[in-house]
Structures are given as C-alpha cells and as structure tokens.
Design a protein around this motif. Structure first.
Motif, PDB file in Angstrom:
ATOM      1  N   CYS A 106       2.682  -7.471 -11.143  1.00 11.15           N
ATOM      2  CA  CYS A 106       3.274  -6.219 -10.890  1.00 11.15           C
ATOM      3  C   CYS A 106       4.075  -5.255 -11.551  1.00 11.15           C
ATOM      4  O   CYS A 106       4.316  -4.125 -12.160  1.00 11.15           O
ATOM      5  N   ASP A 107       5.044  -5.725 -11.595  1.00  4.75           N
ATOM      6  CA  ASP A 107       6.285  -5.394 -12.947  1.00  4.75           C
ATOM      7  C   ASP A 107       6.082  -5.283 -14.276  1.00  4.75           C
ATOM      8  O   ASP A 107       6.740  -4.532 -14.587  1.00  4.75           O
ATOM      9  N   ALA A 108       4.575  -5.598 -14.531  1.00  9.03           N
ATOM     10  CA  ALA A 108       4.655  -5.678 -16.078  1.00  9.03           C
ATOM     11  C   ALA A 108       4.476  -4.192 -16.627  1.00  9.03           C
ATOM     12  O   ALA A 108       4.783  -3.200 -17.361  1.00  9.03           O
ATOM     13  N   LYS A 109       3.972  -3.322 -15.417  1.00  5.45           N
ATOM     14  CA  LYS A 109       2.916  -1.815 -16.402  1.00  5.45           C
ATOM     15  C   LYS A 109       3.881  -1.035 -16.571  1.00  5.45           C
ATOM     16  O   LYS A 109       4.681  -0.215 -17.776  1.00  5.45           O
ATOM     17  N   VAL A 110       5.249  -1.096 -15.652  1.00  3.75           N
ATOM     18  CA  VAL A 110       6.341   0.306 -15.398  1.00  3.75           C
ATOM     19  C   VAL A 110       7.010  -0.346 -17.425  1.00  3.75           C
ATOM     20  O   VAL A 110       7.545   0.669 -17.255  1.00  3.75           O
ATOM     21  N   LEU A 111       6.910  -1.307 -18.008  1.00  4.38           N
ATOM     22  CA  LEU A 111       7.685  -1.071 -19.168  1.00  4.38           C
ATOM     23  C   LEU A 111       7.182  -0.475 -20.103  1.00  4.38           C
ATOM     24  O   LEU A 111       7.582  -0.045 -20.618  1.00  4.38           O
ATOM     25  N   GLU A 112       5.901  -0.277 -20.046  1.00  5.74           N
ATOM     26  CA  GLU A 112       5.365   0.850 -20.648  1.00  5.74           C
ATOM     27  C   GLU A 112       5.434   2.055 -20.694  1.00  5.74           C
ATOM     28  O   GLU A 112       5.054   3.185 -21.316  1.00  5.74           O
ATOM     29  N   ILE A 113       6.412   2.449 -18.947  1.00  4.51           N
ATOM     30  CA  ILE A 113       6.476   3.888 -19.024  1.00  4.51           C
ATOM     31  C   ILE A 113       8.152   4.126 -19.180  1.00  4.51           C
ATOM     32  O   ILE A 113       8.412   4.953 -19.514  1.00  4.51           O
ATOM     33  N   GLY A 114       8.730   3.355 -18.481  1.00  6.47           N
ATOM     34  CA  GLY A 114      10.325   3.483 -18.693  1.00  6.47           C
ATOM     35  C   GLY A 114      11.422   3.672 -19.538  1.00  6.47           C
ATOM     36  O   GLY A 114      10.839   3.639 -20.799  1.00  6.47           O
ATOM     37  N   GLU A 115      12.702   4.046 -19.365  1.00  2.00           N
ATOM     38  CA  GLU A 115      12.691   4.847 -20.827  1.00  2.00           C
ATOM     39  C   GLU A 115      12.057   5.403 -21.533  1.00  2.00           C
ATOM     40  O   GLU A 115      12.341   4.935 -23.533  1.00  2.00           O
ATOM     41  N   GLY A 116      11.029   6.495 -21.765  1.00  4.52           N
ATOM     42  CA  GLY A 116       9.633   6.865 -22.706  1.00  4.52           C
ATOM     43  C   GLY A 116       9.164   6.137 -22.522  1.00  4.52           C
ATOM     44  O   GLY A 116       9.043   4.560 -22.795  1.00  4.52           O
ATOM     45  N   THR A 117       8.333   6.589 -22.232  1.00  2.37           N
ATOM     46  CA  THR A 117       6.718   5.904 -22.463  1.00  2.37           C
ATOM     47  C   THR A 117       6.406   6.285 -23.661  1.00  2.37           C
ATOM     48  O   THR A 117       6.821   6.105 -24.484  1.00  2.37           O
ATOM     49  N   ASN A 118       4.960   4.434 -23.891  1.00  2.01           N
ATOM     50  CA  ASN A 118       4.511   5.130 -25.192  1.00  2.01           C
ATOM     51  C   ASN A 118       4.108   5.366 -25.788  1.00  2.01           C
ATOM     52  O   ASN A 118       4.093   5.323 -27.463  1.00  2.01           O
ATOM     53  N   GLU A 119       3.704   6.382 -25.448  1.00  2.00           N
ATOM     54  CA  GLU A 119       3.087   6.974 -26.134  1.00  2.00           C
ATOM     55  C   GLU A 119       4.533   8.485 -26.821  1.00  2.00           C
ATOM     56  O   GLU A 119       4.362   8.661 -27.608  1.00  2.00           O
ATOM     57  N   ILE A 120       5.772   8.138 -26.175  1.00  2.00           N
ATOM     58  CA  ILE A 120       7.446   8.845 -26.992  1.00  2.00           C
ATOM     59  C   ILE A 120       6.969   7.980 -27.785  1.00  2.00           C
ATOM     60  O   ILE A 120       8.058   8.356 -29.081  1.00  2.00           O
ATOM     61  N   GLN A 121       7.482   6.409 -28.254  1.00  2.00           N
ATOM     62  CA  GLN A 121       7.387   5.911 -28.491  1.00  2.00           C
ATOM     63  C   GLN A 121       7.147   5.942 -29.945  1.00  2.00           C
ATOM     64  O   GLN A 121       7.351   5.936 -31.218  1.00  2.00           O
ATOM     65  N   HIS A 122       5.813   5.705 -29.832  1.00  3.62           N
ATOM     66  CA  HIS A 122       4.997   6.387 -31.149  1.00  3.62           C
ATOM     67  C   HIS A 122       5.342   7.917 -31.585  1.00  3.62           C
ATOM     68  O   HIS A 122       4.993   8.151 -32.865  1.00  3.62           O
ATOM     69  N   MET A 123       5.759   9.106 -30.778  1.00  2.00           N
ATOM     70  CA  MET A 123       5.580   9.680 -31.594  1.00  2.00           C
ATOM     71  C   MET A 123       7.753   9.965 -32.369  1.00  2.00           C
ATOM     72  O   MET A 123       7.427  10.400 -33.204  1.00  2.00           O
ATOM     73  N   VAL A 124       8.490   8.765 -31.620  1.00  2.00           N
ATOM     74  CA  VAL A 124       9.766   8.588 -31.840  1.00  2.00           C
ATOM     75  C   VAL A 124       9.069   8.039 -34.155  1.00  2.00           C
ATOM     76  O   VAL A 124       9.540   8.151 -34.394  1.00  2.00           O
ATOM     77  N   ILE A 125       8.214   7.084 -33.616  1.00  2.00           N
ATOM     78  CA  ILE A 125       8.098   6.121 -34.706  1.00  2.00           C
ATOM     79  C   ILE A 125       7.049   7.007 -35.838  1.00  2.00           C
ATOM     80  O   ILE A 125       7.257   7.368 -37.111  1.00  2.00           O
ATOM     81  N   ALA A 126       6.784   8.155 -35.268  1.00  2.00           N
ATOM     82  CA  ALA A 126       5.153   8.612 -36.451  1.00  2.00           C
ATOM     83  C   ALA A 126       6.328   9.387 -37.477  1.00  2.00           C
ATOM     84  O   ALA A 126       6.640  10.379 -38.655  1.00  2.00           O
ATOM     85  N   ARG A 127       7.041  10.551 -36.510  1.00  2.00           N
ATOM     86  CA  ARG A 127       8.374  10.541 -37.261  1.00  2.00           C
ATOM     87  C   ARG A 127       9.057  10.356 -38.174  1.00  2.00           C
ATOM     88  O   ARG A 127       9.792  11.367 -38.558  1.00  2.00           O
ATOM     89  N   ALA A 128       9.911   9.623 -37.969  1.00  2.00           N
ATOM     90  CA  ALA A 128      10.602   8.592 -38.540  1.00  2.00           C
ATOM     91  C   ALA A 128       9.795   8.285 -40.026  1.00  2.00           C
ATOM     92  O   ALA A 128      10.605   8.151 -41.100  1.00  2.00           O
ATOM     93  N   LEU A 129       8.733   8.828 -40.027  1.00  2.00           N
ATOM     94  CA  LEU A 129       8.369   7.919 -40.825  1.00  2.00           C
ATOM     95  C   LEU A 129       7.742   8.869 -41.872  1.00  2.00           C
ATOM     96  O   LEU A 129       6.928   9.133 -42.989  1.00  2.00           O
ATOM     97  N   GLY A 130       8.003  10.037 -41.119  1.00  2.00           N
ATOM     98  CA  GLY A 130       7.675  11.382 -41.780  1.00  2.00           C
ATOM     99  C   GLY A 130       6.756  12.371 -41.852  1.00  2.00           C
ATOM    100  O   GLY A 130       5.510  12.887 -42.472  1.00  2.00           O
ATOM    101  N   CYS A 131       5.670  11.847 -40.401  1.00  2.00           N
ATOM    102  CA  CYS A 131       4.659  12.652 -40.012  1.00  2.00           C
ATOM    103  C   CYS A 131       4.776  13.720 -39.358  1.00  2.00           C
ATOM    104  O   CYS A 131       5.617  13.777 -38.655  1.00  2.00           O
TER     105      CYS A 131
END
Length: 382
Positions: free
Chosen positions: A357-382
């Motif tokens: 039950c506790d696990a799912k929020v880890l993909e949401i809190g402190e920036g959703t994983n979708e936001i993490q994809h955006m951060v990484i992609a921008r850092a790669l110059g996309c």
C-alpha cells in the motif's frame, strides 16, 4: 567508484538500524493501521539528533552528508515507511528552504527548533489545481501594512497538523512580472496565525501513519520577516530544495524494496508447496533474483546522486533518475512480493500488504515520475 560509507556515516546507519528495529518496527505498524502519526517516535528521533540530519551544527543539526542521510533512510524506511516519510519531508523540504535561503535570524527562530527535534517542519506547494504544474498555484501573498496578506489553499501537505508541527513554509504568488509571468515568494506561516486553518487528516491507501491535510489561508497576515529569501524567486528556491527531496524519496524506495525482498525471501524459504519450499521453484526464485538485481542498480543510482551533492557538483538529472528508477523498482517489487506470499500477502494485517500500500505514492511524491522524465529529457537536450 567507491561509495563505501565513512566511519561517521556507518555509525549513523548502525544507530538508525538498531533504533528502527527496536522501536519503529514494533510500534509504527499499529499507528499505520490506526491511521495516526506517532509523534512520540519522531520526538525520540529528534532527541537522537536525527531530525537535524542535513543542518549544520551551528543551527542545531548534526551536519551529516547526503550519503549518510541516504544510508540512514534505508534503515528507518526498512522498519516503517510512514515514519520515514514524515522524517524525510521534515529533513528536506520542511527544513532546507530556511537553511538555504533564510536569514540568520530566521534560521535561529525557525530552523533551530526543527533541527533540534522539538518541532516538525512542513512545506506547502501542492494545490487542488496545481501539483506537477507548480507555476499554476493560485495562493497569493500581497504586500499589506508592512507585511504580506496570504489567501489560498494547499492540499496533500504532510507534517503541518501534528502536535509538534510549527506551522508551514509555503509558496505563494507575489505578483506578475514582465510579459505577465508570475513571481513567487516563500513564506513562513506559524500554526497559531489568525486565518490559518486546516482540514482533518486525509486518508490515503498508504502512508497511513503520515499526517497529511488540506490547509486554508483566509486573510492570513504575516510580517515582512516571514518572507524567506527573494520575493520573486520562491519557485526557483523550492525547486532547488526539491532536488534533495527526490534523493530522499529514492532512498525511501530502496528501503521499501529491501523490506519486501526480505519478507518474500523469508516466506519463500518456509512456505512448502509440491513437497519443497517455493524458493526452490524456478518461477519464484527468478522473481527474487530480479528484485535483488533491480534493487542493487537503483541503489547505485541513488548513492551516486547523493555523492554528487556532497561533492558540490550538479545533481539534478541524477536525482531525477534515481527517484524515477528506485520508485518504479519499489512498486514492482512490492507487487511481486505480495504475489509470492499469495493469499496471506493480500491480507491487510500482513507486513507485506502494508508495504504494498505504501509503495505507489513513491511514484507520485516529490514530483511525479512523469515530471522526472521531463527533467531528464531536458537535461539531455531534448
């Protein structure tokens, strides 16, 4: 690259392991099932210096490295995710804005009690219509009578409503700049401020022992000395703090993965089907091998991000990668661990179900994983 712990870091991890297994593991599950935040545990952690983990001694903390913080988080989260979540929110976004951007007077007034463990910190960003889109917040702070008048609403805010909460540090719009681009400021609102109220504790599917609420600000006036840093740079200040928060969520994910792996290994070694322990069946053994391998890979990502911060090097991309991968691994591992337990793992009174039950929020809190994809992609110059 060697990520071996220093003697101080190892000593801290050992201290946290003993405390977590002796106190947290035996008490926090009850608080989880009862849906309450055990501030008694947090106060004990404060007396041990753990609430001021990342704060220098001059402001009441112990000045631990980020690597040491991750190692400690692995031990605390292994025992209970709710307690660890309250601790990491306090130690990162609840405290670091004051450390990084506050004046010495503000640090002495508000940061010191947080670091010394006599108060609990919270940060208010998310709103009903603004989460991943941080620039979309509507809470406003307007200059008024030598201070600021704050109006708005925050939601999903952790640590603001406990009996040891000092109030909340929040992000609010302070005006519109050139080309109608909004400006943002960071403000401290103490819990007894007139006009500041909060809703009841919210009930999620996990982190049930974490105090999370909606906060309301109706003509809340604060003096100028409650403004933290630049009144136009609050969003940038928060995003800088959030990078550390992502490392802490990655560390929390590591601890959950290790916890469910340990539970699954123990169950698979004792559960007999078709005449032998199920760990000896290839279908189960390969699940366990995959969890262990993915955990080790996520651990290296997380410790590298922590190492980079300690070295004073850029770590935004690495923190996002660690949070993205470690949280995904934790969710998959929890699901597989429940599968290995079968029917017993589906029952809410089991430890593995609590971690699931506790696990799912880890993909949401402190920036959703979708936001993490955006951060990484921008850092790669996309």
């Amino acid at each position: 690259m060697d990520f071996s712990l220093s003697s101080d870091e190892q000593e801290l991890a050992d201290l946290c392991r003993v405390f977590a297994q002796r106190e947290i593991a035996t008490r926090a599950p009850t608080a989880w099932h009862e849906g309450r935040c055990d501030t008694g545990l947090l106060r004990e952690m404060g007396s041990m210096g753990l609430l001021g983990m990342l704060v220098p001694p001059e402001w009441g903390g112990i000045g631990m490295t980020t690597v040491g913080f991750v190692a400690a988080m692995e031990q605390i989260g292994l025992a209970d995710q709710s307690c660890a979540a309250a601790w990491q929110a306090h130690a990162t976004i609840g405290s670091l804005p004051l450390l990084m951007f506050g004046s010495d007077t503000q640090r002495d007034r508000w940061l010191r009690p947080l670091a010394e463990g006599t108060a609990l910190g919270a940060f208010g960003l998310t709103e009903p219509d603004a989460g991943s889109d941080a620039r979309g917040i509507r809470t406003r702070a307007e200059p008024r009578d030598g201070g600021w008048l704050i109006n708005g609403r925050k939601t999903f805010i952790s640590n603001a409503g406990t009996d040891m909460s000092f109030g909340v540090t929040l992000l609010a719009r302070t005006g519109d700049g050139e080309e109608a681009r909004p400006r943002y400021g960071t403000f401290v609102v103490e819990r007894d401020a007139p006009g500041f109220t909060m809703g009841p504790k919210m009930a999620g599917i996990g982190w049930r022992g974490l105090d999370t609420r909606e906060l309301y600000f109706d003509d809340v006036w604060v003096s100028d000395d409650h403004l933290v840093g630049d009144p136009a740079m609050g969003l940038g200040q928060f995003l800088g703090t959030l990078e550390v928060g992502r490392i802490s969520i990655a560390a929390l994910s590591l601890s959950l993965t290790q916890a469910v792996l340990d539970l699954a290994l123990d169950h698979a070694g004792s559960r007999v089907q078709f005449g032998r322990p199920i760990a000896q069946h290839q279908a189960i053994a390969f699940k366990l091998a995959d969890i262990a391998t993915e955990l080790e890979a996520a651990r290296w990502l997380t410790y590298r991000a922590a190492y980079l911060r300690d070295a004073g090097r850029p770590f935004m991309k690495e923190a996002a990668m660690a949070k993205l991968q470690a949280s995904r691994v934790a969710v998959r591992a929890a699901s597989e661990a429940v599968q290995i337990h079968g029917g017993s793992g589906y029952m809410l009174d089991s430890d593995v179900a609590r971690f699931y039950c506790d696990a799912k929020v880890l993909e949401i809190g402190e920036g959703t994983n979708e936001i993490q994809h955006m951060v990484i992609a921008r850092a790669l110059g996309c």
